[in-house]
Design an enzyme around this catalytic site. Structure first.
Site, PDB file in Angstrom:
ATOM      1  N   CYS A   1      54.452  46.772  34.736  1.00 30.70           N
ATOM      2  CA  CYS A   1      54.440  45.462  35.403  1.00 30.70           C
ATOM      3  C   CYS A   1      55.201  44.434  34.573  1.00 30.70           C
ATOM      4  CB  CYS A   1      53.001  45.014  35.635  1.00 30.70           C
ATOM      5  SG  CYS A   1      52.879  43.433  36.494  1.00 30.70           S
TER       6      CYS A   1
ATOM      7  N   CYS B   1      53.855  40.884  34.669  1.00 33.58           N
ATOM      8  CA  CYS B   1      52.640  40.727  33.863  1.00 33.58           C
ATOM      9  C   CYS B   1      52.964  40.673  32.376  1.00 33.58           C
ATOM     10  CB  CYS B   1      51.695  41.901  34.084  1.00 33.58           C
ATOM     11  SG  CYS B   1      51.432  42.332  35.797  1.00 33.58           S
ATOM     12  N   ASP B   2      53.825  41.554  31.928  1.00 35.26           N
ATOM     13  CA  ASP B   2      53.987  41.762  30.482  1.00 35.26           C
ATOM     14  C   ASP B   2      55.324  41.301  29.910  1.00 35.26           C
ATOM     15  OD1 ASP B   2      51.490  42.923  30.510  1.00 35.26           O
ATOM     16  OD2 ASP B   2      52.254  44.958  30.750  1.00 35.26           O
TER      17      ASP B   2
HETATM   18  C1  LIG Z   1      50.116  47.908  33.029  1.00 35.90           C
HETATM   19  C2  LIG Z   1      49.675  46.782  33.929  1.00 35.90           C
HETATM   20  C3  LIG Z   1      49.546  45.512  33.411  1.00 35.90           C
HETATM   21  C4  LIG Z   1      49.145  44.457  34.224  1.00 35.90           C
HETATM   22  N1  LIG Z   1      49.020  43.214  33.676  1.00 35.90           N
HETATM   23  C5  LIG Z   1      48.655  42.173  34.470  1.00 35.90           C
HETATM   24  C6  LIG Z   1      48.553  40.850  33.931  1.00 35.90           C
HETATM   25  O1  LIG Z   1      48.781  40.629  32.735  1.00 35.90           O
HETATM   26  N2  LIG Z   1      48.207  39.858  34.784  1.00 35.90           N
HETATM   27  C7  LIG Z   1      47.974  40.071  36.130  1.00 35.90           C
HETATM   28  O2  LIG Z   1      47.647  39.132  36.846  1.00 35.90           O
HETATM   29  N3  LIG Z   1      48.076  41.310  36.654  1.00 35.90           N
HETATM   30  C8  LIG Z   1      48.418  42.352  35.868  1.00 35.90           C
HETATM   31  N4  LIG Z   1      48.554  43.612  36.413  1.00 35.90           N
HETATM   32  C9  LIG Z   1      48.298  43.777  37.844  1.00 35.90           C
HETATM   33  C10 LIG Z   1      46.785  43.819  38.092  1.00 35.90           C
HETATM   34  O3  LIG Z   1      46.218  44.774  37.226  1.00 35.90           O
HETATM   35  C11 LIG Z   1      46.456  44.171  39.522  1.00 35.90           C
HETATM   36  O4  LIG Z   1      47.142  43.311  40.398  1.00 35.90           O
HETATM   37  C12 LIG Z   1      44.961  44.044  39.785  1.00 35.90           C
HETATM   38  O5  LIG Z   1      44.229  44.783  38.838  1.00 35.90           O
HETATM   39  C13 LIG Z   1      44.604  44.542  41.177  1.00 35.90           C
HETATM   40  O6  LIG Z   1      43.241  44.349  41.319  1.00 35.90           O
HETATM   41  P1  LIG Z   1      42.384  45.076  42.458  1.00 35.90           P
HETATM   42  O7  LIG Z   1      41.066  44.383  42.430  1.00 35.90           O
HETATM   43  O8  LIG Z   1      43.111  45.120  43.733  1.00 35.90           O
HETATM   44  O9  LIG Z   1      42.153  46.584  42.014  1.00 35.90           O
HETATM   45  P2  LIG Z   1      42.496  47.514  40.783  1.00 35.90           P
HETATM   46  O10 LIG Z   1      42.632  46.767  39.527  1.00 35.90           O
HETATM   47  O11 LIG Z   1      43.617  48.387  41.202  1.00 35.90           O
HETATM   48  O12 LIG Z   1      41.148  48.362  40.660  1.00 35.90           O
HETATM   49  C14 LIG Z   1      40.594  49.075  41.691  1.00 35.90           C
HETATM   50  C15 LIG Z   1      39.607  50.060  41.088  1.00 35.90           C
HETATM   51  O13 LIG Z   1      38.672  50.451  42.077  1.00 35.90           O
HETATM   52  C16 LIG Z   1      38.144  51.697  41.741  1.00 35.90           C
HETATM   53  N5  LIG Z   1      38.208  52.619  42.882  1.00 35.90           N
HETATM   54  C17 LIG Z   1      39.324  53.175  43.451  1.00 35.90           C
HETATM   55  N6  LIG Z   1      38.967  54.009  44.450  1.00 35.90           N
HETATM   56  C18 LIG Z   1      37.615  53.978  44.514  1.00 35.90           C
HETATM   57  C19 LIG Z   1      36.644  54.638  45.334  1.00 35.90           C
HETATM   58  N7  LIG Z   1      37.006  55.506  46.287  1.00 35.90           N
HETATM   59  N8  LIG Z   1      35.330  54.380  45.113  1.00 35.90           N
HETATM   60  C20 LIG Z   1      34.944  53.492  44.145  1.00 35.90           C
HETATM   61  N9  LIG Z   1      35.820  52.858  43.333  1.00 35.90           N
HETATM   62  C21 LIG Z   1      37.125  53.090  43.513  1.00 35.90           C
HETATM   63  C22 LIG Z   1      38.977  52.289  40.610  1.00 35.90           C
HETATM   64  O14 LIG Z   1      38.305  52.139  39.376  1.00 35.90           O
HETATM   65  C23 LIG Z   1      40.218  51.400  40.652  1.00 35.90           C
HETATM   66  O15 LIG Z   1      40.866  51.369  39.424  1.00 35.90           O
HETATM   67  C24 LIG Z   1      48.905  44.689  35.606  1.00 35.90           C
HETATM   68  C25 LIG Z   1      49.031  45.975  36.142  1.00 35.90           C
HETATM   69  C26 LIG Z   1      49.394  47.026  35.316  1.00 35.90           C
HETATM   70  C27 LIG Z   1      49.507  48.401  35.900  1.00 35.90           C
END
Ligand SMILES: Cc1cc2nc3c(=O)[nH]c(=O)nc-3n(C[C@H](O)[C@H](O)[C@H](O)COP(=O)(O)OP(=O)(O)OC[C@H]3O[C@@H](n4cnc5c(N)ncnc54)[C@H](O)[C@@H]3O)c2cc1C
Length: 352
Positions: free
Chosen positions: A152, A155-156
């Site tokens: 990302c 992000c980084d």
């Molecule tokens: C390397 C990296 C660095 C990042 N750095 C930043 C940053 O500095 N700042 C920023 O704003 N964003 C950053 N992002 C982006 C950010 O992480 C995402 O936009 C954010 O985490 C998305 O949130 P979410 O709630 O949609 O779900 P996610 O963070 O994708 O989490 C969802 C979680 O739900 C759980 N899950 C999945 N399927 C199931 C199931 N069937 N049953 C139960 N649980 C389940 C799993 O644990 C999954 O990981 C980064 C992303 C990456 C990959």
């Protein structure tokens, strides 16, 4: 969970709202639903490979763009704080993946991996997306230890250790083009490594990249190894046409080859976009099944940020609350002393 868990299929009242996922979207939805006295039940998932309960930020060392935290804090710390806030307001948590949902009948049924199925009036899907990686051991090692490998750039990319360095972007689609252009603000040079001889990205984006003075493209090549002990020092490349190998000295690697939304457990019961993201009403979080809402990266192939995920998590909880009120269900959610105690013990059991 025991057979007496509220909302289990053993004959007790259905849950008001079940939240599936554990990233910023899920915990924000839980905070709002809990504060609205809906006693949400969260299935936070289990560790599977690099996927951890807590979501994508569990792989991030420093977060500098989440409002309210002037000092950088780690991804795991931010997620722990969000979860603690949700639990503090009465959220119950089950540390299991949901393997199936049944949306054909009301109340809906949510089937976790090990414990009993749960019934729910409303569901919030907040299962996020998984960034695709090249799949190299050294790539994974340095990505999880803050060693200059990221999925990302937005992000980084602004981190001080990437400034005035040569950075590599892997990919050839629109996201790779966007990440490349973003990184030109900080890098001395951005090298795009692409395995074909032309980009799949839109012409406009590709042209902006190709004409940028700080960008160089290495066509017909793939990264076969990432070099460096604690921090990346270079990448090994292989020419996909001739098979010739070479090394390139770099100060950072950004993998931009796409994301996979975590939707398999839905088994096609919700409509998705052409890229596989859960389809919602524009500007809302309502899915194609009444009473099921979705938030976070599972609906978003454009912004993909913690703060935008938290924003749609908030929206989903408010929509679920209004759905329950509209259907006259909110009163059955009124908590009693007894159910509060039950909630607290469910948290204690499930989070150990
Ligand atoms: C390397 C990296 C660095 C990042 N750095 C930043 C940053 O500095 N700042 C920023 O704003 N964003 C950053 N992002 C982006 C950010 O992480 C995402 O936009 C954010 O985490 C998305 O949130 P979410 O709630 O949609 O779900 P996610 O963070 O994708 O989490 C969802 C979680 O739900 C759980 N899950 C999945 N399927 C199931 C199931 N069937 N049953 C139960 N649980 C389940 C799993 O644990 C999954 O990981 C980064 C992303 C990456 C990959």
């Amino acid at each position: 969970m025991s057979a007496s868990t509220p909302g289990s299929s053993a004959g007790t009242a259905p849950e008001n709202v079940v939240i599936i996922g554990s990233g910023p979207a899920a915990w924000t939805a839980a905070i709002y639903a809990a504060r609205a006295n809906l006693r949400p039940l969260v299935f936070e998932g289990e560790p599977v490979g690099t996927e951890l309960p807590g979501g994508q930020l569990m792989l991030t060392t420093d977060i500098e763009n989440f409002p309210g935290f002037p000092e950088p804090l780690s991804g795991p710390e931010l997620m722990e704080r969000m979860k603690a806030q949700a639990v503090h307001h009465g959220t119950r948590v089950v540390s299991e993946l949901v393997k199936e949902v049944r949306l054909g009948e009301r109340p809906f049924t949510v089937v976790p991996n090990y414990s009993e199925a749960v019934q729910a009036h409303t569901i919030i899907v907040a299962t996020g997306a998984a960034a695709k990686w090249i799949g190299l051991p050294n790539e994974q090692r340095l990505a999880t230890t803050g060693g200059g490998v990221s999925a990302c750039a937005v992000c980084d990319g602004a981190m001080p250790f990437y400034r005035n360095k040569r950075l590599v972007v892997v990919g050839g689609g629109d996201t790779a083009m966007e990440e490349t252009l973003y990184l030109t603000k900080f890098a001395s040079e951005v090298v795009v490594v692409h395995r074909r001889d032309s980009f799949r990205a839109s012409k406009v984006m590709a042209q902006r990249v190709l004409s940028h003075p700080k960008v160089r493209v290495i066509w017909n090549s793939r990264v076969t190894d990432v070099l460096g002990d604690d921090f990346i020092t270079g990448v090994r490349l292989e020419d996909t046409v001739t098979g010739a190998t070479s090394e390139l000295e770099v100060g950072g690697l950004f993998v931009a080859i796409g994301h996979t939304p975590n939707t398999r457990f839905l088994n096609g019961q919700l409509s998705t976009t052409e890229h596989g993201y859960v389809q919602v009403t524009p500007g809302r979080t309502a899915t194609t099944v009444d009473g099921v809402f979705a938030a976070g990266d599972v609906i978003d192939d454009y912004y993909r940020q913690a703060i935008t995920s938290a924003g749609t998590g908030c929206m989903a909880a408010l929509e679920a609350e209004r759905w329950l009120a509209h259907h006259g269900i909110e009163d059955s959610a009124a908590t009693t002393e007894a159910t509060n105690t039950e909630a607290a013990s469910a948290v204690a059991v499930s989070t150990t």
